[in-house]
Design a protein around this motif. Structure first.
Motif, PDB file in Angstrom:
ATOM      1  N   UNK A 345     -38.463  16.288  26.298  1.00 44.78           N
ATOM      2  CA  UNK A 345     -37.084  15.952  25.952  1.00 44.78           C
ATOM      3  C   UNK A 345     -36.209  16.099  27.193  1.00 44.78           C
ATOM      4  N   UNK A 346     -35.572  14.990  27.597  1.00 40.76           N
ATOM      5  CA  UNK A 346     -34.712  15.005  28.777  1.00 40.76           C
ATOM      6  C   UNK A 346     -33.361  15.638  28.439  1.00 40.76           C
ATOM      7  N   UNK A 347     -32.588  15.907  29.470  1.00 44.51           N
ATOM      8  CA  UNK A 347     -31.291  16.550  29.256  1.00 44.51           C
ATOM      9  C   UNK A 347     -30.294  15.609  28.589  1.00 44.51           C
ATOM     10  N   UNK A 348     -30.603  14.308  28.573  1.00 44.39           N
ATOM     11  CA  UNK A 348     -29.738  13.372  27.853  1.00 44.39           C
ATOM     12  C   UNK A 348     -30.181  13.210  26.401  1.00 44.39           C
ATOM     13  N   UNK A 349     -30.960  14.217  25.882  1.00 41.68           N
ATOM     14  CA  UNK A 349     -31.475  14.313  24.510  1.00 41.68           C
ATOM     15  C   UNK A 349     -32.280  13.077  24.096  1.00 41.68           C
ATOM     16  N   UNK A 368     -30.443  25.403  30.389  1.00 40.38           N
ATOM     17  CA  UNK A 368     -30.736  25.306  31.813  1.00 40.38           C
ATOM     18  C   UNK A 368     -31.617  26.480  32.242  1.00 40.38           C
ATOM     19  N   UNK A 369     -32.624  26.157  33.048  1.00 42.07           N
ATOM     20  CA  UNK A 369     -33.536  27.178  33.528  1.00 42.07           C
ATOM     21  C   UNK A 369     -34.737  27.393  32.648  1.00 42.07           C
ATOM     22  N   UNK A 370     -34.717  26.859  31.426  1.00 40.10           N
ATOM     23  CA  UNK A 370     -35.845  26.992  30.509  1.00 40.10           C
ATOM     24  C   UNK A 370     -36.746  25.758  30.599  1.00 40.10           C
ATOM     25  N   UNK A 371     -37.987  25.910  30.119  1.00 40.10           N
ATOM     26  CA  UNK A 371     -38.905  24.777  30.100  1.00 40.10           C
ATOM     27  C   UNK A 371     -38.384  23.701  29.142  1.00 40.10           C
TER      28      UNK A 371
END
Length: 551
Positions: A345-349, A368-371
């Motif tokens: 899952x990308x940060x753009x959901x 942020x910082x987590x897998x």
């Protein structure tokens, strides 16, 4: 002396000839096909053991000879290995799994300048270790006998380049083979990829052609079938979910091959080589459709009626007479192809599957910082479902338009609208709230012909959408009268209730349509404020002087 250099039969014959007498040592060596030096070496060892004397018809047994010959003399200095100093270290590295070349390179690095051994000497010493250790149980291939219909082995083999009729181009091709363990009858098909969807379809085609399903299928450790290879029989193999769904529908078990052990599925390995070396030779550049049509005929008319080297019988005959009846019947309901895909899952959901992007609710994005969050996509021909921790969180149309499939409810509240950058979208949205709102949003968007005002239009429309219909109409008309086309001005009207402090004034036709902005104060009020300042200015005095001169 090694007891393996010359067979015990020849040693016994040497003793018999010496005991019988009448022949020189040279003639005895020649009759035994030995060199004089070898004959002398063995003769001296037998003499020392007292075995050359006695009746010619009463020869010593093999065990007595072996014990006498195992008293090997010390190796002459010129035959000693140059690596005796490193022998223990080489033995330790060999026991840890290193080959001769790796051992040689390791010693060169570790003992730079001191170690001057040759790679050939290392290889000879490694051979001595292997010979002394002998064969191990795991080196032995155990032949597996199977019942009719019990096991089938499957695998891919590289098949060169074939013509893709759809694109008109040459493409890399692979040959898929499923071979039944009992009869050795097989199904063969050529394809252009090894994707999970192709892997599932090939099994379905094979079951249809065989008119039944084996109890167990042994695949290679290719990614389409097995995601994590089991390194021992005690470990569970993580099977591809697509393959597991297929097995459940057709009722077979999956028995993956241990990694780096092709001999444990030797039946299909040999069949692939047979297909490639017989049918597949000289077919580069042919149409894959024609090749697949021909290979079905070849399987029955050539491969099926040959005498198999292991069974001694024709595979097709054994299949039809003995094995086909033991296959599990095909299910009454057709299988709907289901493909599982593990994605990130990308940060753009959004996650990616088969070249498209699909959204899930934004709160599943990892901090942020987590897998990154793992998403399992379950796809049919028409739909794509997203699962996170075995819970279905989203579903999409697989065949939708565009590369990105985003659902509005998956976006963060109050931020989702900002993804729409086309002014036309906001004009259409504004029109849903009436002509006045559309006119105001048009004014917001068109206020600056150079700078984009999409974000301003989004904020204004969201503010108006939060009002009831009566108040929204009042605020909009007030903004139109005074030409308020900024979010801060619109917000001030709402917060201070400015739309309730003035009576509506008649509108005139202008570039604003039915409404036109008006001043907050009348023209008379403006005149009363401006004229005193004007009369005392130098510009006013000059104007009066010009008027007097003209008079």
């Amino acid at each position: 002396m090694s007891a393996q250099r010359i067979s015990m039969h020849r040693i016994q014959e040497m003793i018999r000839l010496h005991r019988a007498g009448g022949l020189t040592t040279h003639r005895i060596a020649k009759s035994l096909n030995m060199s004089p030096n070898t004959e002398r070496e063995y003769r001296q060892a037998l003499q020392k053991a007292g075995l050359l004397e006695g009746p010619a018809d009463q020869l010593p047994g093999f065990e007595e000879l072996r014990q006498a010959l195992e008293r090997e003399p010390a190796t002459p200095p010129q035959q000693q290995s140059s690596l005796l100093k490193w022998r223990n270290e080489i033995k330790e590295l060999h026991d840890n799994g290193l080959g001769a070349t790796a051992i040689h390179d390791r010693l060169r690095l570790k003992h730079s300048g001191e170690y001057v051994g040759k790679i050939g000497a290392v290889k000879r010493m490694v051979r001595q270790f292997r010979k002394a250790a002998g064969v191990s149980a795991k080196d032995v291939v155990i032949p597996v006998e199977t019942r009719p219909g019990q096991i089938a082995q499957v695998d891919f083999g590289y098949a060169g380049y074939l013509l893709d009729p759809d694109s008109g181009k040459q493409r890399k091709a692979w040959v898929f083979v499923m071979v039944l363990g009992y009869s050795r009858h097989m199904y063969v098909e050529y394809v252009f990829d090894q994707r999970a969807e192709t892997w599932v379809r090939l099994h379905m085609n094979a079951f249809k052609a065989l008119k039944g399903v084996p109890e167990e299928i042994v695949p290679d450790n290719l990614k389409a079938a097995v995601l994590k290879a089991a390194y021992s029989s005690s470990e569970d193999t993580v099977l591809n979910r697509s393959y597991r769904d297929l097995a459940r529908h057709y009722g077979f078990r999956i028995g993956p091959t241990p990694p780096r052990s092709p001999e444990k599925k030797g039946k299909v390995e040999r069949q692939i080589e047979y297909v490639k070396g017989n049918f597949g030779v000289g077919r580069d550049g042919e149409s894959i459709r024609m090749v697949n049509a021909e290979v079905q005929r070849w399987t029955r008319e050539i491969a099926g009626i040959r005498r198999h080297g292991s069974t001694g019988r024709a595979p097709l005959e054994v299949f039809e007479l003995e094995e086909q009846a033991h296959l599990t019947p095909l299910p009454s309901q057709p299988y709907q192809v289901v493909i599982w895909h593990k994605a990130t899952l990308h940060r753009d959901f959004h996650f990616q599957f088969d070249g498209r992007l699909y959204s899930v609710p934004w709160n599943h994005v990892a901090p942020k910082g987590e897998k990154p969050t793992v998403v399992w996509a379950r796809a049919t021909r028409a739909t794509v479902e997203a699962y996170i921790q075995d819970k279905r969180v989203a579903d999409h149309d697989r065949n939708g338009a565009g590369r990105r499939s985003t659902k509005e409810e998956h976006l963060p509240e109050h931020r989702g609208d900002h993804r729409h950058r086309d002014p036309a979208y906001w004009r259409e949205r504004a029109a849903e709230y009436g002509a006045d709102v559309r006119t105001l949003i048009d004014g917001v968007l068109d206020h600056d012909p150079v700078k984009s005002r999409v974000d301003m239009a989004c904020s204004c429309l969201r503010l108006l959408a939060g009002l009831d219909e009566e108040r929204r109409t009042s605020v909009t008309q007030h903004a139109l009268r005074f030409g308020n086309v900024h979010y801060s001005e619109l917000k001030r009207i709402v917060e201070r209730g400015l739309d309730k402090q003035h009576e509506p004034e008649p509108s005139v036709s202008s570039c604003w349509g039915e409404h036109t902005p008006t001043f907050a104060r009348s023209g008379f009020d403006y005149q009363q404020r401006v004229e005193p300042a004007w009369s005392g200015s130098s510009a006013a005095r000059k104007s009066e002087e010009v008027a007097h001169a003209n008079a």
